[in-house]
Write an enzyme that holds these catalytic residues in place. Structure first.
Site, PDB file in Angstrom:
ATOM      1  N   ASP A 292     -36.558  -6.992 -18.699  1.00  0.00           N
ATOM      2  CA  ASP A 292     -35.845  -7.314 -17.456  1.00  0.00           C
ATOM      3  C   ASP A 292     -36.002  -8.778 -17.062  1.00  0.00           C
ATOM      4  O   ASP A 292     -35.349  -9.239 -16.129  1.00  0.00           O
ATOM      5  CB  ASP A 292     -36.347  -6.415 -16.313  1.00  0.00           C
ATOM      6  CG  ASP A 292     -35.935  -4.970 -16.542  1.00  0.00           C
ATOM      7  OD1 ASP A 292     -34.948  -4.729 -17.257  1.00  0.00           O
ATOM      8  OD2 ASP A 292     -36.609  -4.072 -15.994  1.00  0.00           O
TER       9      ASP A 292
ATOM     10  N   LYS B  61     -40.232  -1.119  -8.933  1.00  0.00           N
ATOM     11  CA  LYS B  61     -39.097  -0.184  -8.977  1.00  0.00           C
ATOM     12  C   LYS B  61     -39.388   0.981  -9.923  1.00  0.00           C
ATOM     13  O   LYS B  61     -39.134   2.141  -9.579  1.00  0.00           O
ATOM     14  CB  LYS B  61     -37.843  -0.948  -9.414  1.00  0.00           C
ATOM     15  CG  LYS B  61     -36.560  -0.166  -9.322  1.00  0.00           C
ATOM     16  CD  LYS B  61     -35.376  -1.093  -9.102  1.00  0.00           C
ATOM     17  CE  LYS B  61     -34.890  -1.767 -10.362  1.00  0.00           C
ATOM     18  NZ  LYS B  61     -34.238  -0.854 -11.312  1.00  0.00           N
TER      19      LYS B  61
ATOM     20  N   GLN C   9     -37.004   4.409 -20.461  1.00  0.00           N
ATOM     21  CA  GLN C   9     -36.193   5.422 -19.759  1.00  0.00           C
ATOM     22  C   GLN C   9     -35.991   6.642 -20.644  1.00  0.00           C
ATOM     23  O   GLN C   9     -36.117   7.782 -20.193  1.00  0.00           O
ATOM     24  CB  GLN C   9     -34.841   4.825 -19.365  1.00  0.00           C
ATOM     25  CG  GLN C   9     -34.959   3.741 -18.305  1.00  0.00           C
ATOM     26  CD  GLN C   9     -33.634   3.128 -17.927  1.00  0.00           C
ATOM     27  OE1 GLN C   9     -32.581   3.465 -18.492  1.00  0.00           O
ATOM     28  NE2 GLN C   9     -33.656   2.211 -16.975  1.00  0.00           N
TER      29      GLN C   9
HETATM   30  C1  S3P Z   1     -37.089   1.005 -16.958  1.00  0.00           C
HETATM   31  C2  S3P Z   1     -36.967   0.755 -18.295  1.00  0.00           C
HETATM   32  C3  S3P Z   1     -36.155  -0.343 -18.866  1.00  0.00           C
HETATM   33  C4  S3P Z   1     -35.846  -1.402 -17.816  1.00  0.00           C
HETATM   34  C5  S3P Z   1     -35.390  -0.794 -16.518  1.00  0.00           C
HETATM   35  C6  S3P Z   1     -36.452   0.131 -15.947  1.00  0.00           C
HETATM   36  C7  S3P Z   1     -37.906   2.138 -16.498  1.00  0.00           C
HETATM   37  O1  S3P Z   1     -34.925   0.169 -19.341  1.00  0.00           O
HETATM   38  O2  S3P Z   1     -34.864  -2.289 -18.300  1.00  0.00           O
HETATM   39  O3  S3P Z   1     -35.098  -1.801 -15.566  1.00  0.00           O
HETATM   40  O4  S3P Z   1     -38.242   2.218 -15.296  1.00  0.00           O
HETATM   41  O5  S3P Z   1     -38.249   2.988 -17.335  1.00  0.00           O
HETATM   42  P1  S3P Z   1     -34.751   0.735 -20.852  1.00  0.00           P
HETATM   43  O6  S3P Z   1     -35.538   1.968 -20.982  1.00  0.00           O
HETATM   44  O7  S3P Z   1     -33.267   0.987 -20.983  1.00  0.00           O
HETATM   45  O8  S3P Z   1     -35.218  -0.385 -21.719  1.00  0.00           O
END
Ligand code: S3P
Length: 416
Positions: free
Chosen positions: A303, A13, A156
């Site tokens: 996750d 994803k 993120q």
């Molecule tokens: C993700 C970062 C994580 C993860 C999310 C996907 C990403 O979140 O939990 O499912 O693709 O950068 P956080 O940045 O809030 O930890």
């Protein structure tokens, strides 16, 4: 129950979001195969189309025609997806656009101050509902460089800043407290951006010309694989193989954790594609013991905590997950959701100073799973219920569509 067979799961994803977003601002035509087929990806695709992107979705391949994006005439609906919200905010601000981001009930309670603070520092004008969605961002005056020390361990937030900095007026940097998934850095480098790591710091230069287009096949999502790995380790007589799984070190903390818990998970057929490690995983049954998982490991299993908590319910002793406060800010408050469901099935679990404790024991009673409309809570407790009672009942089966719409089909494929 026996868990047996070979599965190749849909694409990761995180990489899928990044591939579609960065291709939309690249030069020429990009091809992405084995894209994640969840609803979150559809949110990203729809938003980019609302900003003028040309994206063709065939059954096995997505074709993205790089174009000049424009400020959308309507609100951009991020649905349930935090990754879409935070990464799109950075990407569209690098293109000097003005836009409003909205989302569903779950997303509308998730913290956005963590991206508002750095983006405002970069010159974006932002209004929000007290740090929550809707978020209106005006980047029409352009963005300036930033040197930012991360306050939370979040890929993120890091990616939002890195994407925005592509349109900056000078070199920018982001300093991480604990390393988080680095797919943005890897993909940006592959697409010709000037980006480098110096210890915990990531340095990115504004792009002078457009990014190069890509032609990639997304490896299978390790976060989806984790549910089937767990199913195999908590059931006797298992022999399961998962092929073509993304094995980026920042994503497979769960394999290390499970190996420490006495599981036998082996990697084979390893190779590197587009800068990302890929390989097969073979899982055979194990004699589970409890362990303590340190805070620095948490970002690499962020996750996977729900499914690891389920595995801990079958282990001998008390498993401790240190410093898991971030779980409160996911698709639901996962810390409470994990405890709620474990207790409903008769497993002792509690939280103390943001550490999660799970006491392995006998899953005593059958319970209807309370998903809190969260895909990973739904999948984790389906595994627990299926293993203990050969059946499951959920208050919302559809929520798995967010990341793995065919979850229940894969499950029946490998269980006997
Ligand atoms: C993700 C970062 C994580 C993860 C999310 C996907 C990403 O979140 O939990 O499912 O693709 O950068 P956080 O940045 O809030 O930890």
């Amino acid at each position: 129950m026996q868990v047996q067979g070979t599965l190749q799961l849909p694409g990761d994803k995180s990489i899928s979001h990044r591939a579609i977003m960065l291709s939309a601002i690249a030069d020429g035509v990009s091809y992405v195969r084995n894209l994640n087929d969840g609803a979150d990806l559809q949110s990203t695709i729809n938003i980019l189309r609302d900003c003028g992107a040309s994206i063709k979705q065939n059954e096995n391949e997505i074709i993205i025609y790089g174009k000049e994006l424009y400020s959308p005439s309507k609100e951009l609906d991020c649905g349930n997806s935090g990754t879409t919200t935070r990464l799109i905010a950075g990407l569209l601000s690098s293109q000097k656009l003005s836009f409003t981001l909205i989302g569903d009930k779950s997303l509308s309670r998730r913290p956005m101050k963590r991206i508002i603070t750095p983006l405002v520092q970069m010159g974006c004008k932002i209004s929000s509902n007290d740090g929550l969605l809707p978020l209106s961002i005006d980047a029409s005056d352009g963005v300036s460089a930033i040197h930012y020390n991360m306050k939370v361990a979040s890929a993120q937030v890091k990616s939002s800043i890195l994407f925005s900095a592509l349109g900056g007026n000078n070199v920018s940097s982001v300093n991480e407290i604990i390393p988080t998934r680095n797919h943005s850095e890897i993909m940006l480098k592959n697409m010709g951006a000037s980006i480098e790591s110096e210890g915990s710091k990531i340095i990115v230069y504004p792009i002078k010309s457009k990014l190069k287009s890509i032609d990639i096949s997304v490896p299978s999502d390790p976060s989806s694989a984790a549910f089937f790995v767990a199913l195999a380790v908590i059931n006797n007589n298992s022999n399961l193989k998962l092929t073509n799984v993304l094995l980026n070190d920042s994503r497979i903390g769960f394999i290390e954790v499970l190996n420490k818990m006495n599981c036998l998970i082996t990697k084979s057929n390893e190779s590197v594609h587009n800068g990302e490690k890929v390989g097969d995983l073979t899982i055979s049954a194990s004699n589970l013991k409890a362990i303590e998982i340190e805070s620095k490991t948490i970002p690499s299993i962020i996750d996977e905590v729900p499914i690891l908590a389920v595995v801990a319910a079958f282990a001998k002793g008390i498993t401790v997950f240190k410093s898991v406060e971030e779980l409160k800010y996911k698709e639901c408050d996962r810390l409470s959701a994990i405890i709620h469901n474990l207790e409903a099935f008769g497993i002792n679990a509690y939280e103390k100073n943001n550490d999660l404790f799970v006491e392995g024991g006998k899953v005593e009673r059958m319970s209807k799973i309370t998903t809190f409309d969260d895909h990973r809570i739904a999948m984790a407790f389906t595994i627990l219920s299926l293993t203990s009672f050969e059946k499951y009942e959920l208050d919302n089966m559809q929520c798995v569509d967010i990341s793995l719409p065919n979850f229940f089909n894969y499950l029946s494929e490998v269980t006997k």
